[in-house]
Design an enzyme around this catalytic site. Structure first.
Site, PDB file in Angstrom:
ATOM      1  N   TYR A   1       6.424   7.974  -2.051  1.00 24.03           N
ATOM      2  CA  TYR A   1       5.208   7.988  -2.805  1.00 24.03           C
ATOM      3  C   TYR A   1       4.985   9.587  -2.983  1.00 24.03           C
ATOM      4  CZ  TYR A   1       0.059   7.629  -3.869  1.00 24.03           C
ATOM      5  OH  TYR A   1      -0.959   7.650  -4.356  1.00 24.03           O
TER       6      TYR A   1
ATOM      7  N   THR B   1       3.137   0.395  -4.753  1.00 26.42           N
ATOM      8  CA  THR B   1       4.045  -0.475  -5.473  1.00 26.42           C
ATOM      9  C   THR B   1       3.354  -0.604  -6.654  1.00 26.42           C
ATOM     10  OG1 THR B   1       3.670  -1.695  -3.163  1.00 26.42           O
ATOM     11  CG2 THR B   1       4.518  -2.866  -4.925  1.00 26.42           C
TER      12      THR B   1
ATOM     13  N   ARG C   1      -7.481   2.815  -5.381  1.00 25.61           N
ATOM     14  CA  ARG C   1      -8.738   3.366  -4.474  1.00 25.61           C
ATOM     15  C   ARG C   1      -9.037   5.069  -4.638  1.00 25.61           C
ATOM     16  NH1 ARG C   1      -9.446   5.471   0.844  1.00 25.61           N
ATOM     17  NH2 ARG C   1      -7.362   5.991   0.808  1.00 25.61           N
TER      18      ARG C   1
ATOM     19  N   LYS D   1       1.016  -1.283  -0.133  1.00 19.65           N
ATOM     20  CA  LYS D   1      -0.141  -0.106   0.007  1.00 19.65           C
ATOM     21  C   LYS D   1       0.816   1.265   0.075  1.00 19.65           C
ATOM     22  CE  LYS D   1      -2.547  -2.545  -0.704  1.00 19.65           C
ATOM     23  NZ  LYS D   1      -3.094  -2.675  -2.246  1.00 19.65           N
TER      24      LYS D   1
ATOM     25  N   HIS E   1       7.834  -7.473  -1.106  1.00 18.59           N
ATOM     26  CA  HIS E   1       7.614  -6.911   0.114  1.00 18.59           C
ATOM     27  C   HIS E   1       8.336  -7.244   1.292  1.00 18.59           C
ATOM     28  CE1 HIS E   1       4.275  -5.137  -1.690  1.00 18.59           C
ATOM     29  NE2 HIS E   1       3.479  -6.366  -1.745  1.00 18.59           N
TER      30      HIS E   1
HETATM   31  P1  A3P Z   1      -5.222   4.613  -1.637  1.00 13.87           P
HETATM   32  O1  A3P Z   1      -5.789   3.540  -1.409  1.00 13.87           O
HETATM   33  O2  A3P Z   1      -4.506   5.605  -0.596  1.00 13.87           O
HETATM   34  O3  A3P Z   1      -5.759   5.214  -2.859  1.00 13.87           O
HETATM   35  P2  A3P Z   1       0.080  -0.720  -3.421  1.00 13.87           P
HETATM   36  O4  A3P Z   1       0.162  -0.433  -5.222  1.00 13.87           O
HETATM   37  O5  A3P Z   1       1.543  -0.766  -2.828  1.00 13.87           O
HETATM   38  O6  A3P Z   1      -0.863  -1.647  -2.992  1.00 13.87           O
HETATM   39  O7  A3P Z   1      -0.679   0.685  -2.971  1.00 13.87           O
HETATM   40  C1  A3P Z   1      -1.882   1.258  -3.339  1.00 13.87           C
HETATM   41  C2  A3P Z   1      -1.942   2.436  -3.085  1.00 13.87           C
HETATM   42  O8  A3P Z   1      -1.602   3.108  -4.295  1.00 13.87           O
HETATM   43  C3  A3P Z   1      -3.553   3.296  -3.439  1.00 13.87           C
HETATM   44  O9  A3P Z   1      -3.562   4.103  -2.161  1.00 13.87           O
HETATM   45  C4  A3P Z   1      -3.695   3.303  -4.652  1.00 13.87           C
HETATM   46  O10 A3P Z   1      -4.981   4.070  -4.810  1.00 13.87           O
HETATM   47  C5  A3P Z   1      -2.325   4.048  -4.878  1.00 13.87           C
HETATM   48  N1  A3P Z   1      -1.952   3.821  -6.396  1.00 13.87           N
HETATM   49  C6  A3P Z   1      -2.334   2.695  -7.248  1.00 13.87           C
HETATM   50  N2  A3P Z   1      -1.993   3.083  -8.676  1.00 13.87           N
HETATM   51  C7  A3P Z   1      -1.600   4.517  -8.561  1.00 13.87           C
HETATM   52  C8  A3P Z   1      -0.952   5.437  -9.350  1.00 13.87           C
HETATM   53  N3  A3P Z   1      -0.923   4.944 -10.712  1.00 13.87           N
HETATM   54  N4  A3P Z   1      -0.652   6.612  -9.205  1.00 13.87           N
HETATM   55  C9  A3P Z   1      -0.814   6.917  -7.807  1.00 13.87           C
HETATM   56  N5  A3P Z   1      -1.287   6.167  -6.701  1.00 13.87           N
HETATM   57  C10 A3P Z   1      -1.614   4.919  -7.206  1.00 13.87           C
END
Ligand code: A3P
Length: 326
Positions: free
Chosen positions: A226, A70, A292, A67, A137
């Site tokens: 991030y 990634t 999300r 989260k 991870h």
């Molecule tokens: P939120 O839940 O705050 O929206 P991971 O990829 O490590 O699982 O992290 C998921 C988080 O990254 C989520 O945050 C998701 O919405 C966000 N995310 C996914 N794709 C993204 C992108 N292309 N640019 C920015 N944030 C992104």
């Protein structure tokens, strides 16, 4: 009948029984193994990964706490490294429009060595095109020796723990709902998060392990946030490209290649892409769960004043002394 397979299962069961255990988030329990918390199904896969995987010097690994961005970083790394195959990044056939980045950049511990128990597709490492891109991870110290000691590159992304927690809590409840498990309350999850009990946590150990390595071996580990990526993705894409040995030429910059990659990997584009619409990564892990809000600061909608105080204290206590701040 007693055979080798039974013995392995028996040995793992004994190992699992000997580990510290807590209530799980997307599974019933989580275990403290090799310095991090994980569900039992990962224990065997982490062991297999450690024993079987041999890194190549040109491998590229995207590492993170879940989260933390990634999916985004996997997309960016894939787009950067493979850009010569896709001269027009605006066409509709780019793999990033047809697949989720997790399908293109497999997690070692899940998609390579997870075995059939994990309801996710398994990838055969011998068929991968070079340079191979992987995700993980697992904390730096628990990576196989060949990953740590070869010249392969690691790009690590971390995120403000307030937003990471909110993203994590929303995510695990979506997974729990698919598994017909009851929702975890915000308070309960928060309590455990502050104690370090979360998937691949404690988050501070995970971050600090990679941070230390990035300081000692800047050519080995690139440490990203991030929030920094959000603020100036153009600058960071160029840094990443240079770090992995695929720097942009002036001509590419003039031709808008960097801008095209930014667009291709933007939250909106990824969320809406064909590859992230209908299909699921598996019956449990839906692709849409990875997208999300994609914002900085959504935590203000979830945190009470006492939660702010508590997590601020944890961050202060665990990260002071490092030059990492949020
Ligand atoms: P939120 O839940 O705050 O929206 P991971 O990829 O490590 O699982 O992290 C998921 C988080 O990254 C989520 O945050 C998701 O919405 C966000 N995310 C996914 N794709 C993204 C992108 N292309 N640019 C920015 N944030 C992104």
């Amino acid at each position: 009948t007693y055979n080798t397979e039974n013995k392995v299962i028996h040995d793992y069961n004994n190992l699992i029984l000997s580990l510290p255990r807590e209530n799980g988030c997307e599974t019933e329990y989580m275990y403290f193994f090799h310095g991090f918390w994980c569900p039992s199904y990962l224990i065997q896969s982490v062991n297999t990964f450690q024993n079987k995987f041999h890194a190549k010097d040109n491998d590229i690994v995207v590492a993170s706490m879940p989260k933390s961005g990634t999916t985004w970083l996997k997309g960016l790394a894939y787009a950067i490294v493979n850009r010569q195959h896709f001269t027009s990044l605006e066409n509709n056939n780019h793999p990033l429009l047809l697949f989720n980045p997790h399908e293109l950049v497999p997690l070692f511990e899940v998609n390579l060595y997870g075995g059939k128990d994990i309801l996710l597709p398994q990838i055969d490492v011998s068929n991968m095109i070079e340079p191979r891109l992987f995700g993980t991870h697992i904390p730096f110290l628990s990576l196989p020796k060949s990953v740590k000691e070869s010249s392969c590159k690691i790009i690590y992304i971390c995120r403000n723990p307030f937003d990471t927690f909110v993203s994590y809590w929303n995510y695990i409840n979506k997974v729990r709902s698919k598994k017909s498990l009851t929702e975890l309350t915000l308070e309960e999850s928060f309590e455990r998060y502050c104690k370090g009990i979360c998937l691949f946590g404690p988050f501070w150990d995970n971050m600090l392990g990679y941070l230390k390595e990035s300081i000692e071996r800047p050519h080995k580990v690139l440490f990203l946030k991030y929030e920094d990526l959000k603020e100036d993705v153009n600058f960071h894409i160029k840094r990443i490209a240079e770090f992995v040995g695929f720097p942009f030429t002036q001509e590419e910059e003039n031709n808008g290649v960097v801008e095209n990659i930014i667009k291709l990997c933007s939250f909106e584009s990824m969320k809406e892409s064909k590859g992230n619409q209908s299909e699921t990564v598996s019956t449990i892990y839906e692709k849409k769960f990875f997208f999300r809000k994609g914002e900085i600061g959504d935590w203000v909608n979830y945190f009470s004043p006492s939660m702010i105080e508590r997590l601020s204290k944890v961050i202060e206590e665990k990260l002071s002394g490092s030059n990492l701040s949020f």
